[in-house]
Design a protein around this motif. Structure first.
Motif, mmCIF file in Angstrom:
data_model
loop_
_atom_site.group_PDB
_atom_site.id
_atom_site.type_symbol
_atom_site.label_atom_id
_atom_site.label_comp_id
_atom_site.label_asym_id
_atom_site.label_seq_id
_atom_site.Cartn_x
_atom_site.Cartn_y
_atom_site.Cartn_z
ATOM 1 N N CYS A 13 0.852 -1.285 -0.121
ATOM 2 C CA CYS A 13 -0.124 -0.001 0.085
ATOM 3 C C CYS A 13 0.767 1.235 -0.081
ATOM 4 O O CYS A 13 0.341 2.294 0.047
ATOM 5 C CB CYS A 13 -0.864 -0.005 1.243
ATOM 6 S SG CYS A 13 -0.054 -0.301 2.719
ATOM 7 N N HIS A 15 2.966 2.252 2.467
ATOM 8 C CA HIS A 15 3.263 2.667 3.986
ATOM 9 C C HIS A 15 4.350 2.072 4.441
ATOM 10 O O HIS A 15 4.481 0.514 4.113
ATOM 11 C CB HIS A 15 1.964 2.499 4.802
ATOM 12 C CG HIS A 15 0.949 3.356 4.270
ATOM 13 N ND1 HIS A 15 -0.407 2.749 4.288
ATOM 14 C CD2 HIS A 15 0.706 4.585 4.058
ATOM 15 C CE1 HIS A 15 -1.061 3.815 3.919
ATOM 16 N NE2 HIS A 15 -0.360 4.900 3.627
ATOM 17 N N CYS A 40 -0.033 -2.899 4.859
ATOM 18 C CA CYS A 40 0.341 -2.615 6.172
ATOM 19 C C CYS A 40 -0.759 -2.502 7.142
ATOM 20 O O CYS A 40 -2.186 -2.954 6.779
ATOM 21 C CB CYS A 40 0.917 -0.963 6.592
ATOM 22 S SG CYS A 40 -0.369 0.278 6.721
ATOM 23 N N CYS A 43 -3.800 -0.054 7.092
ATOM 24 C CA CYS A 43 -4.643 -0.366 5.819
ATOM 25 C C CYS A 43 -5.683 -1.735 5.942
ATOM 26 O O CYS A 43 -6.618 -1.673 5.511
ATOM 27 C CB CYS A 43 -3.759 -0.478 4.610
ATOM 28 S SG CYS A 43 -3.143 1.077 3.880
HETATM 29 ZN ZN LIG Z 1 -0.826 1.018 4.428
#
Ligand SMILES: [Zn+2]
Length: 150
Positions: A13, A15, A40, A43
């Motif tokens: 994602c 992150h 992560c 998310c």
């Molecule tokens: Zn994330």
């Protein structure tokens, strides 16, 4: 060599998140590689929550025409039981059978939040059998309670 390594992983994602990875060298590398393909934690949780919200909204719409009586219990029990009741009713409505309205009618007769929570894991058939029994018992005249109180 067995180790525990703290690794900064850039997730799918986008992150970054620090993970402590345990294992032998090759296992750590493999785990790190796999982690990069996942989302992560934040998310993942957000996705899950969005899914639940969507499902709840869909269920609410499915049973919008049903007149649901207010549940009785503590605030926490009522809020939990309401969630259980919504998904149970929606599931009953979605079943390919003709007695959905009657089945929902039985369910709607029960306004005890604790009962809903206690019976949340039953199959539909078991649940309806228990609900019918519960209503029969509730509908029986209470014996002894009003006896010659003078
Ligand atoms: Zn994330």
């Amino acid at each position: 060599m067995f180790e525990s390594m703290e690794q900064q992983i850039v997730h799918a994602c986008g992150h970054e998140q620090v993970h402590v990875i345990y294992g032998f060298d090759s296992q750590v590398a493999r785990k790190a590689r796999w982690l990069r393909t996942t989302k992560c934690r934040a998310c993942f949780v957000a996705d899950k929550k969005a899914e639940q919200t969507k499902a709840a909204a869909r269920d609410d719409a499915t049973i919008a025409h049903l007149d649901r009586p207010q549940l009785n219990g503590s605030e926490r029990q009522v809020s939990w039981a309401e969630t259980i009741r919504v998904s149970r009713l929606a599931a009953l409505m979605a079943l390919p059978h003709t007695s959905a309205d009657a089945d929902c009618g039985i369910c709607l007769g029960i306004d005890d939040a604790k009962w809903w929570i206690d019976h949340r894991d039953l199959s539909h058939a078991e649940f309806l059998a228990q609900a019918t029994r519960h209503l029969q018992i509730a509908g029986m005249p209470a014996s002894g309670q009003h006896s010659e109180a003078a």
